[in-house]
Design an enzyme around this catalytic site. Structure first.
Site, short mmCIF file in Angstrom:
data_model
loop_
_atom_site.label_atom_id
_atom_site.label_comp_id
_atom_site.label_asym_id
_atom_site.label_seq_id
_atom_site.Cartn_x
_atom_site.Cartn_y
_atom_site.Cartn_z
CG ASP A 33 -2.95 4.15 -2.05
OD1 ASP A 33 -3.27 3.65 -2.78
OD2 ASP A 33 -2.54 3.30 -1.27
CG ASP A 93 -6.15 0.94 -0.52
OD1 ASP A 93 -5.27 1.64 -0.86
OD2 ASP A 93 -5.96 0.25 0.06
CB SER A 148 -0.71 0.09 1.12
OG SER A 148 -2.38 1.17 1.11
#
Length: 461
Positions: free
Chosen positions: A250, A254, A106
């Site tokens: 990112d 998400d 992430s």
């Protein structure tokens, strides 16, 4: 130690010793434990597991280890290649698979990677389920398939289009209004999978675009967390006055942040607020965000006659609470929009399409839209953990200091005052303590945040 096992999956830095980092041996162990859990859960029996990854440099290595391990335990693997986290989540459901593994760290820097684990609904495992996976891994309580029962391997790159089509088909996504508005946007996709899928989404919406850091090579041009301090490049481009808005995602797409036409941040906290305001104006109902998110969502929800509820930090905690209260929209203040009409997962594509629909309907500038919402200021600070940091003792100390205030302790400690709040908690994704605080001025937000940070510093000495 840089191997973190939490509600957000198995996450660590690449290289180093086993048991201390995310390396091939540990990837095999945790992948096997996950597949064993999925098989024993008996929620589905298709024999298929989906694998998708972001563009991190280590992604190809990790994916090959994951796919081979799944085949070795007897699962058929559908590898969708470089794909966003929400794309992989939707693929599990669309393909009728038993589960899925998303290979992404992430917002973490380039030397990190992670395994995010999905159930047969394409949603993250609950805390109890995650703990069961960890227990299986710890005991090495698993068994591999014999030669005639090994899994098969296929690659399928068609799900990006299927994801986009699902977004375009949402009732509140007004494609024609967006096309008619003729938006011109600047996008920072941080050298990851946003550079693959977002051009196709924007083309389908009739939006003109310019990409920064659009090549999906994993060499992140800046710190990948979409916060103002990391976005000088695109904010500088926006300040030239050539674009209607800026869009930032990112590495796994998400999380979503917007930049106003004048180069100022819309505020990642207000991504969810703005989208929720639009959704609630069409479909009134309840909302959920996590404890570290702005009060502005509560204000907007109540304006539309709904009820706001706070959940512990972590996507699965938010989605669980959303189901409990039948929320029509929810998410996290880090720029994560969860819209159940699509699926129970943070999805920047959904957020972009709904935001553009709202902007097209209102016919205003992005800065004017931002000015229409309650104005709060949030300070986001972090403190690195040391080997001697006793987080539990720190939380006890903070609760004692503020025992006469409203305290919530379902996730760290949050203290609510009439005109501000502060939240201290240990991160699920990094070896740090996060201290978030919000007030009607940045000075007040900083002051209460630094007061709690000093408690941590004093107890680390």
């Amino acid at each position: 130690m840089t191997l973190i096992k939490s509600i957000s999956g198995i996450r660590g830095t690449i290289g180093g010793q086993t048991g201390d980092t995310l390396n091939p041996l540990d990837i095999v162990k945790f992948t096997t434990a996950y597949a064993t859990f999925i098989r024993r859960s008996n929620k589905s029996n298709s024999g298929k597991i989906i694998v998708g990854r972001d563009a991190r440099i280590s992604g190809d290595m990790v994916a090959k280890v994951v796919c081979g391990t799944l085949m070795g335990i007897g699962y058929d693997v559908i590898n969708i290649g470089m794909a966003t986290t929400p794309t992989t989540e939707l693929t599990v459901r669309m393909a009728g698979a038993d589960g899925g593994i998303i290979i992404t760290a992430s917002h973490n820097p380039r030397h990190w990677n992670a395994l995010k684990l999905l159930n047969n609904e394409g949603e993250f495992l609950t805390k109890d389920e995650g703990n069961e996976v960890l227990e299986i891994a710890e005991k090495e309580d698993f068994e591999y398939a014999e030669v005639d029962n090994l899994g098969k391997y296929t690659e399928d790159d068609t799900y990006n289009k299927k994801h986009i089509d699902s977004v375009l088909n949402l009732k509140l996504v007004d494609v024609e209004a967006i096309k008619k508005a003729g938006f011109n946007v600047c996008v920072d996709s941080i050298n990851s999978v946003g550079g693959i899928i977002l051009p196709d989404l924007l083309d389908a919406l009739g939006v003109k675009y310019t990409f920064l850091n659009g090549e999906a090579n994993g060499n992140f041009a800046h710190n990948p967390e979409p916060l103002e301090k990391n976005l000088g490049g695109i904010m500088g481009e926006m300040s030239k006055g050539k674009f209607d808005m800026g869009i930032v995602v990112d590495p796994d797409v998400d999380r979503l942040a917007f930049i106003c036409e004048d180069g100022k941040m819309f505020g990642e906290e207000y991504t969810l607020v703005s989208v929720a305001d639009y959704v609630l104006s069409k479909t009134p109902g309840n909302t959920v965000s996590n404890l570290s998110s702005t009060r502005a969502l509560r204000d907007v929800t109540e304006k539309h006659g709904g009820k706001y509820t706070a959940a512990a930090v972590g996507e699965v905690n938010v989605t669980t609470k959303m189901k409990d209260v039948n929320a029509v929209i929810g998410g996290e203040g880090n720029g994560g929009v969860i819209y159940p009409e699509s699926h129970y997962g943070r999805d920047a594509l959904v957020g972009i399409a709904l935001f553009l629909s709202s902007l097209a309907h209102k016919g205003c500038k992005v800065s004017e839209l931002r000015a229409s919402f309650p104005n709060y200021f949030i300070a986001k600070n972090r403190i690195d953990l040391t080997a001697s940091t006793d987080v539990d003792a720190i939380l006890v100390k903070v609760k004692e200091m503020f025992k006469n205030e409203q305290i919530t302790d379902i996730d760290g400690v949050k203290i609510d005052f009439p005109d501000k709040w502060v939240h201290l908690r240990k991160s699920n994704t990094e070896p740090i303590i996060r201290v978030y605080s919000e007030a009607s001025t940045m000075e007040d937000a900083d002051a209460i945040g630094k007061k709690l940070m000093q408690v941590v510093y004093d107890m680390q000495k």
